[in-house]
Design an enzyme around this catalytic site. Sequence first.
Site, PDB file in Angstrom:
ATOM      1  N   LYS A  83      48.858  43.970  36.859  1.00  0.00           N
ATOM      2  CA  LYS A  83      47.367  43.966  37.034  1.00  0.00           C
ATOM      3  C   LYS A  83      46.547  44.011  38.081  1.00  0.00           C
ATOM      4  O   LYS A  83      46.852  43.843  39.342  1.00  0.00           O
ATOM      5  CB  LYS A  83      46.963  41.901  37.101  1.00  0.00           C
ATOM      6  CG  LYS A  83      45.771  41.593  36.852  1.00  0.00           C
ATOM      7  CD  LYS A  83      45.184  40.139  36.530  1.00  0.00           C
ATOM      8  CE  LYS A  83      44.134  39.728  36.158  1.00  0.00           C
ATOM      9  NZ  LYS A  83      43.798  38.324  35.855  1.00  0.00           N
ATOM     10  N   SER A 159      40.945  36.152  32.883  1.00  0.00           N
ATOM     11  CA  SER A 159      40.418  37.645  33.465  1.00  0.00           C
ATOM     12  C   SER A 159      41.786  38.548  33.644  1.00  0.00           C
ATOM     13  O   SER A 159      41.617  39.495  33.844  1.00  0.00           O
ATOM     14  CB  SER A 159      40.335  37.212  35.345  1.00  0.00           C
ATOM     15  OG  SER A 159      42.232  36.625  35.572  1.00  0.00           O
ATOM     16  N   SER A 183      43.251  32.439  33.186  1.00  0.00           N
ATOM     17  CA  SER A 183      43.171  33.802  32.853  1.00  0.00           C
ATOM     18  C   SER A 183      44.373  34.293  32.327  1.00  0.00           C
ATOM     19  O   SER A 183      44.525  35.749  31.985  1.00  0.00           O
ATOM     20  CB  SER A 183      42.703  34.394  34.472  1.00  0.00           C
ATOM     21  OG  SER A 183      41.848  34.095  35.214  1.00  0.00           O
TER      22      SER A 183
END
Length: 469
Positions: A83, A159, A183
């Site tokens: 990420k 997210s 997330s």
Amino acid sequence: MTDKTTLGELTAVELLALYQRKALSPVEVTEDVLTRIALHNPAVNAYCHVDEDGARAAARASEKRWQQGNPCGRLDGVPSSIKDLTLTRGMPTRKGSRTTSSKSPWDTDAPFSAFMRAAGAVLVGKTTTPEFGWKGVTDNPLYGITRNPWNTRLTAGGSSGGAAAAAALNLGVLHQGSDAGGSIRIPCAFTGTFGIKPTFGYVPQWPASAMTILSHLGPMTRTVEDSVLMLDCVARPDARDGLAGAARQAPWLSLGDDLKGMRVAYSADFGYVDVDPQIQALVGQAVERLVQLGAQVEAVDPGFDDPVDIFNTLWFAGAARLLGQLTAEQRGLVDPGLREIAECGAAISLSEYTLALEARAALVARMNAFHERYDVLVTPTLPLVAFEAGHNVPPGSGLKQWMEWTPFSYPFNLTQQPAASVPCGFTDAGLPVGLHVVAGRFADEQVLKVCRLYERHFPSRHLQVPIIG
């Protein structure tokens, strides 16, 4: 041999078995992944950075090790992503923000990246996140909107929306997510993938998140088994994380063949959440299936009031700390929604913050007591399906903040419990729905056992190409 017909269908476990038999090469697999990223990423924006040269070099090195019968680790040759909040050597970590620079040397691996690399994973690139990971959908001022592979008109959630979109299309097989309010679980539910937020501290995090005690790192994959494999490689200590717990022996791979004796609490709505009827029906069906697998299920709410104010106090204060490090000019470049909650956070007094910590401690104690009676709690992951991309809340809903449509996820960041989302069906419109499985702190194996057996007996279907909405 697997009966799957394309490389893009294979799991990490299947790839590793084929490497072992020299029936497939990491170079072939990596080239296939890079080709499919080039083909499909423009439609979904799962990746914000692809390191083609680095991935090819790592794949060639892995191929040589397998040819010599000497793999360097349990993920050797498996294409994986990190990420864009996590430092990764040789790749920019921009955090979706125009306040960052592409000119940094990028010469350091965070613990997660280092552990994946040491296990032999081929790091393909960085997946898209909202700016600094601040919200439950994925769009940012630097890289734009990430879209849902099941309908590209819709959000992939956030997210870790880029990681979820990549997992849904198998653009890389193993994907790192982070979860400080849902997330990992939010985008997994929206994209029909699996992800687990392990017990806080199982997976070390450095540099520390602005959300500190709320933030967990974990795997996002198509299958539970792949996440188990990945978690076993990254759930280990790193001295740079001053909040991580002690190393624990993880019995991930011997989880049993049924749920006999498992005490399951089922809460359809916590007693205060308005849940979409189709989601209610699919989650109810999933609970009936847990009974078929031997679980002892009782319909019961965990008994707490909505802790959104506690969460927002900690969340907004973290945002204020984050933006407090920026210049006035930089703050002008930030997502307006992030700037708004940071301003709210700056107005929080020390007394208010301390009271929120005390309320969090009381919630932890309540859930500790709850799990003395129940092994796991199951709920819907989300009360709604994916909505139009480019919005923080469903258009026309009257909601103001993303937390208002994620009531099942953030309570368990406050309590630091392990929690996962596993696919449990599709709505009439063909959109995925997730079953949320939560266990007591340090009982991650209970979450994985329920999810693994559910997936084995009631497997979901997966995409090969995005559905253009």
